[in-house]
Design a protein around this motif. Structure first.
Motif: not given
Length: 299
Positions: A42-48
């Protein structure tokens, strides 16, 4: 070789061309590798980097198996988009997804070909979803004012109910053996015997003020006891309104005189420093006459 390897897939959608990724269209990164068991999905996100924020957007994450996961994503800018090593993080752990490359086609019409015409500059798309319709601040202000008026009316009604209940409690504590009219006459005669205003003599300023204050209080006490209205706490307007509602015959016969007496007291208090003995004597006589009339009508 990266521990996790991904490839882009474009799911079929009715009405859209197969294998054509357009701005805002969802696609999948099918990733195979060793995923941590304690990954917080639920906390996943791309590192951009800042310049990459429109190139890919995470929409969802789901495991097909313990080693294969589908990462649902979309892109908001057109062009050929390469990542040397796309990273996915849950805030604690960061996963290397390896090199990813895909092409995104614009949904805008092609730029004009005629000489002299300026091509329309393409801006990155924002998230595609339900339309957001702005509500003018004026409408919010009107709504807030309306709700405030409703709340004020409700609070006022509750406060008046409490005032009436407290008044009834005080009347029970008072529990005088005298009728409201008899009590008024008793207090009125006591004032007559002690105040020179009633003797036709020159009275001091404090004696004139005493007649004004005491007769006004006696009058409102009579209204309170006779008609069960909090006349000592309420405004004259509310007192008249209450008598009109619950004692219709009294209002019909004495309403005009009641309103006139209230106005006379208001003017007297407003010009108290200039009152003479004759002024307050006339006011006291008017008060006694009206009280006697109201008692006759209500009996």
């Amino acid at each position: 070789m990266a521990a996790i390897q991904c490839k882009a897939e474009i799911p079929k959608v009715e009405g859209l061309k197969d294998n054509e990724l357009t701005v805002g269209r969802e696609f999948l990164l099918v990733c195979d590798g060793d995923f941590p068991r304690d990954l917080q999905q639920e906390k996943l996100h791309f590192v951009l980097k800042p310049e990459q924020k429109y190139q890919i957007k995470l929409l969802g994450f789901e495991f097909r198996s313990p080693t294969v996961a589908d990462i649902k994503a979309t892109a908001y800018t057109a062009g050929n988009i390469p990542f040397e090593n796309l990273q996915l993080s849950d805030g604690v752990q960061t996963l290397d997804l390896g090199p990813i490359q895909y092409g995104v086609t614009s949904v805008l019409p092609p730029p004009p070909q005629n000489p002299g015409e300026q091509p329309v500059k393409q801006e990155p798309y924002g998230p595609i979803g339900p339309a957001s319709i702005g509500v003018p601040m004026l409408y919010w202000g009107i709504l807030a004012a309306f709700l405030g008026v409703i709340a004020l009316i409700a609070i006022t009604k509750i406060y008046r109910v409490v005032q009436r209940r407290n008044m009834l409690e005080r009347l029970r504590e008072h529990d005088s053996a005298l009728t409201p009219l008899s009590e008024f006459h008793q207090n009125y005669r006591r004032l007559q015997r002690t105040n020179p205003v009633f003797f036709g003599k020159e009275a001091k300023k404090e004696e004139i003020d005493q007649v004004l204050v005491e007769t006004n209080k006696m009058f409102k006490l009579f209204l309170t006891r006779q008609f069960r209205v909090p006349a000592l706490e309420w405004s004259e307007r509310l007192v008249i309104k209450d008598i009109k509602k619950y004692h219709r015959n009294v209002y019909v016969e004495t309403g005009e005189g009641l309103l006139k007496l209230f106005h006379e007291y208001q003017h007297a208090f407003a010009d108290q420093k200039n009152l003479s003995s004759s002024d307050v004597l006339n006011l006291a006589t008017h008060c006694r006459t009206l009280v006697e009339k109201m008692e006759r009508v209500s009996s």
